[in-house]
Design an enzyme around this catalytic site. Structure first.
Site, PDB file in Angstrom:
ATOM      1  N   ASN A 143      -1.458  -0.379   7.504  1.00  0.00           N
ATOM      2  CA  ASN A 143      -0.795  -1.658   7.796  1.00  0.00           C
ATOM      3  C   ASN A 143       0.065  -2.152   6.634  1.00  0.00           C
ATOM      4  O   ASN A 143       0.310  -3.347   6.498  1.00  0.00           O
ATOM      5  CB  ASN A 143      -1.833  -2.702   8.244  1.00  0.00           C
ATOM      6  CG  ASN A 143      -2.944  -2.877   7.240  1.00  0.00           C
ATOM      7  OD1 ASN A 143      -2.848  -2.399   6.106  1.00  0.00           O
ATOM      8  ND2 ASN A 143      -4.007  -3.579   7.627  1.00  0.00           N
ATOM      9  N   LYS A 187       0.841  -1.197   0.000  1.00  0.00           N
ATOM     10  CA  LYS A 187       0.000   0.000   0.000  1.00  0.00           C
ATOM     11  C   LYS A 187       0.888   1.265   0.000  1.00  0.00           C
ATOM     12  O   LYS A 187       2.108   1.169   0.237  1.00  0.00           O
ATOM     13  CB  LYS A 187      -0.910  -0.036   1.232  1.00  0.00           C
ATOM     14  CG  LYS A 187      -1.932  -1.202   1.203  1.00  0.00           C
ATOM     15  CD  LYS A 187      -2.708  -1.289   2.528  1.00  0.00           C
ATOM     16  CE  LYS A 187      -3.794  -2.348   2.501  1.00  0.00           C
ATOM     17  NZ  LYS A 187      -4.446  -2.502   3.833  1.00  0.00           N
ATOM     18  N   TYR A 209     -12.213  -4.524  -3.049  1.00  0.00           N
ATOM     19  CA  TYR A 209     -12.664  -4.958  -1.718  1.00  0.00           C
ATOM     20  C   TYR A 209     -14.064  -5.564  -1.728  1.00  0.00           C
ATOM     21  O   TYR A 209     -14.457  -6.184  -0.744  1.00  0.00           O
ATOM     22  CB  TYR A 209     -12.574  -3.808  -0.713  1.00  0.00           C
ATOM     23  CG  TYR A 209     -11.143  -3.619  -0.220  1.00  0.00           C
ATOM     24  CD1 TYR A 209     -10.556  -4.568   0.609  1.00  0.00           C
ATOM     25  CD2 TYR A 209     -10.381  -2.534  -0.602  1.00  0.00           C
ATOM     26  CE1 TYR A 209      -9.242  -4.430   1.045  1.00  0.00           C
ATOM     27  CE2 TYR A 209      -9.061  -2.380  -0.164  1.00  0.00           C
ATOM     28  CZ  TYR A 209      -8.509  -3.342   0.670  1.00  0.00           C
ATOM     29  OH  TYR A 209      -7.211  -3.211   1.102  1.00  0.00           O
ATOM     30  N   HIS A 242      -1.567  -5.366   1.506  1.00  0.00           N
ATOM     31  CA  HIS A 242      -2.761  -6.212   1.344  1.00  0.00           C
ATOM     32  C   HIS A 242      -2.302  -7.583   0.908  1.00  0.00           C
ATOM     33  O   HIS A 242      -1.391  -7.702   0.088  1.00  0.00           O
ATOM     34  CB  HIS A 242      -3.698  -5.645   0.263  1.00  0.00           C
ATOM     35  CG  HIS A 242      -4.699  -6.669  -0.187  1.00  0.00           C
ATOM     36  ND1 HIS A 242      -5.850  -6.939   0.525  1.00  0.00           N
ATOM     37  CD2 HIS A 242      -4.690  -7.564  -1.222  1.00  0.00           C
ATOM     38  CE1 HIS A 242      -6.508  -7.930  -0.074  1.00  0.00           C
ATOM     39  NE2 HIS A 242      -5.829  -8.322  -1.139  1.00  0.00           N
ATOM     40  N   GLU A 260      -8.959 -11.656  -7.142  1.00  0.00           N
ATOM     41  CA  GLU A 260      -8.138 -10.440  -7.044  1.00  0.00           C
ATOM     42  C   GLU A 260      -7.052 -10.397  -8.122  1.00  0.00           C
ATOM     43  O   GLU A 260      -6.775  -9.339  -8.687  1.00  0.00           O
ATOM     44  CB  GLU A 260      -7.500 -10.358  -5.661  1.00  0.00           C
ATOM     45  CG  GLU A 260      -8.523 -10.090  -4.562  1.00  0.00           C
ATOM     46  CD  GLU A 260      -7.937 -10.031  -3.167  1.00  0.00           C
ATOM     47  OE1 GLU A 260      -8.673  -9.680  -2.234  1.00  0.00           O
ATOM     48  OE2 GLU A 260      -6.736 -10.362  -2.992  1.00  0.00           O
TER      49      GLU A 260
HETATM   50  P1  IDP Z   1      -6.821  -7.652   5.814  1.00  0.00           P
HETATM   51  O1  IDP Z   1      -6.126  -6.554   5.031  1.00  0.00           O
HETATM   52  O2  IDP Z   1      -5.986  -8.104   6.982  1.00  0.00           O
HETATM   53  O3  IDP Z   1      -7.315  -8.790   4.955  1.00  0.00           O
HETATM   54  P2  IDP Z   1      -9.594  -6.733   5.958  1.00  0.00           P
HETATM   55  O4  IDP Z   1     -10.520  -7.054   7.078  1.00  0.00           O
HETATM   56  O5  IDP Z   1      -9.816  -7.395   4.635  1.00  0.00           O
HETATM   57  O6  IDP Z   1      -8.107  -6.960   6.485  1.00  0.00           O
HETATM   58  O7  IDP Z   1      -9.648  -5.142   5.791  1.00  0.00           O
HETATM   59  C1  IDP Z   1      -9.042  -4.508   4.686  1.00  0.00           C
HETATM   60  C2  IDP Z   1      -8.272  -3.297   5.147  1.00  0.00           C
HETATM   61  O8  IDP Z   1      -9.178  -2.333   5.701  1.00  0.00           O
HETATM   62  C3  IDP Z   1      -7.278  -3.540   6.277  1.00  0.00           C
HETATM   63  O9  IDP Z   1      -6.039  -4.018   5.810  1.00  0.00           O
HETATM   64  C4  IDP Z   1      -7.174  -2.179   6.898  1.00  0.00           C
HETATM   65  O10 IDP Z   1      -6.301  -1.313   6.174  1.00  0.00           O
HETATM   66  C5  IDP Z   1      -8.594  -1.641   6.770  1.00  0.00           C
HETATM   67  N1  IDP Z   1      -9.415  -1.918   7.960  1.00  0.00           N
HETATM   68  C6  IDP Z   1     -10.032  -3.080   8.261  1.00  0.00           C
HETATM   69  N2  IDP Z   1     -10.730  -2.989   9.404  1.00  0.00           N
HETATM   70  C7  IDP Z   1     -10.549  -1.714   9.839  1.00  0.00           C
HETATM   71  C8  IDP Z   1     -11.029  -0.960  10.980  1.00  0.00           C
HETATM   72  O11 IDP Z   1     -11.760  -1.458  11.830  1.00  0.00           O
HETATM   73  N3  IDP Z   1     -10.626   0.331  11.089  1.00  0.00           N
HETATM   74  C9  IDP Z   1      -9.819   0.911  10.169  1.00  0.00           C
HETATM   75  N4  IDP Z   1      -9.368   0.267   9.093  1.00  0.00           N
HETATM   76  C10 IDP Z   1      -9.713  -1.033   8.921  1.00  0.00           C
HETATM   77 MG    MG Z   2      -8.868  -8.919   3.544  1.00  0.00          MG
END
Ligand code: IDP
Ligand code: MG
Length: 202
Positions: free
Chosen positions: A157, A15, A55, A160, A171
């Site tokens: 974070n 990212k 997404y 992805h 994807e």
């Molecule tokens: P992942 O990236 O670990 O698969 P997902 O649940 O698919 O996590 O969520 C996609 C992205 O959305 C996360 O990597 C993060 O950047 C963001 N995200 C997910 N949940 C939250 C939240 O509760 N608050 C803020 N950002 C979130």
């Molecule tokens: Mg995910």
């Protein structure tokens, strides 16, 4: 014919914060070192509509992500901002569109045995505050859901990674054309996968 384990593919996207933190090499190194093979790579600045589609390729993503976020709050003894998983995810999606389109990203396909699970293991849990030491998210960033919420933004974070084989297949098609994936053999695959370790001694 059934696919061999070693043909499993997964999508990884570094990212914008990962690119800005100069972690591209470090991240690629971890996937190389575990034995995975890079099948495709490109840099781009994605459009918001492209990220929304990414997404929502999985129709369950909205519900599951909302539930995961609510659980994250409850596990820490905190009150979630809403008890409706879809409402929570809509906000997350809006913020994600801003976050992931804010600069260049590096999209990659990594191939190898159990690549989806292996990559998720190396990447670590979604929230850097609680992701394990030794993982990419655990080692290189310090964000939290709480901090993201206070500022009304996505949790940063770095990366992805596809969550399941089905997600990975959808994807990869979304990010890459068929002819952008390169089929080739890495010499190390002989050591990782061949039944006999012959051909080493002269
Ligand atoms: P992942 O990236 O670990 O698969 P997902 O649940 O698919 O996590 O969520 C996609 C992205 O959305 C996360 O990597 C993060 O950047 C963001 N995200 C997910 N949940 C939250 C939240 O509760 N608050 C803020 N950002 C979130
Ligand atoms: Mg995910």
């Amino acid at each position: 014919m059934e696919k061999h384990f070693k043909e499993e593919r997964t999508l990884v996207v570094i990212k914008p914060d990962g690119v800005q933190r100069s972690l591209v090499g470090e991240i690629i190194k971890r996937f190389e070192q575990v034995g995975l093979k890079l099948s495709a790579v490109k840099m781009m600045v994605p459009e918001p509509s492209f990220i929304e589609k990414h997404y929502t390729l999985d129709p369950n993503w909205m519900r599951l992500t909302g539930e995961k976020t609510i659980k994250g709050y409850l596990d820490k003894g905190l009150e979630p901002p809403s008890n409706d998983p879809i409402a929570i995810s809509q906000k997350i999606l809006d913020n994600l569109k801003k976050y992931v389109t804010s600069g260049p990203v590096i999209a990659m396909v990594w191939e190898g045995a159990h690549s989806v699970k292996i990559v998720r293991k190396l990447v670590g849990g979604t929230e850097p505050l609680t992701s394990d030491v030794g993982t990419i998210r655990g080692d290189y960033v310090l964000d939290s859901y709480q901090m993201g919420d206070v500022d009304g933004r996505s949790v940063r974070n770095l990366i992805h990674a596809s969550g399941t084989i089905e997600e990975a297949e959808m994807e990869i098609k979304h990010w890459f054309l068929e002819n952008e994936l390169v089929d080739y053999r890495l010499i190390q695959e002989q050591i990782l996968y061949d039944v006999n370790l012959d051909g080493i001694l002269e």
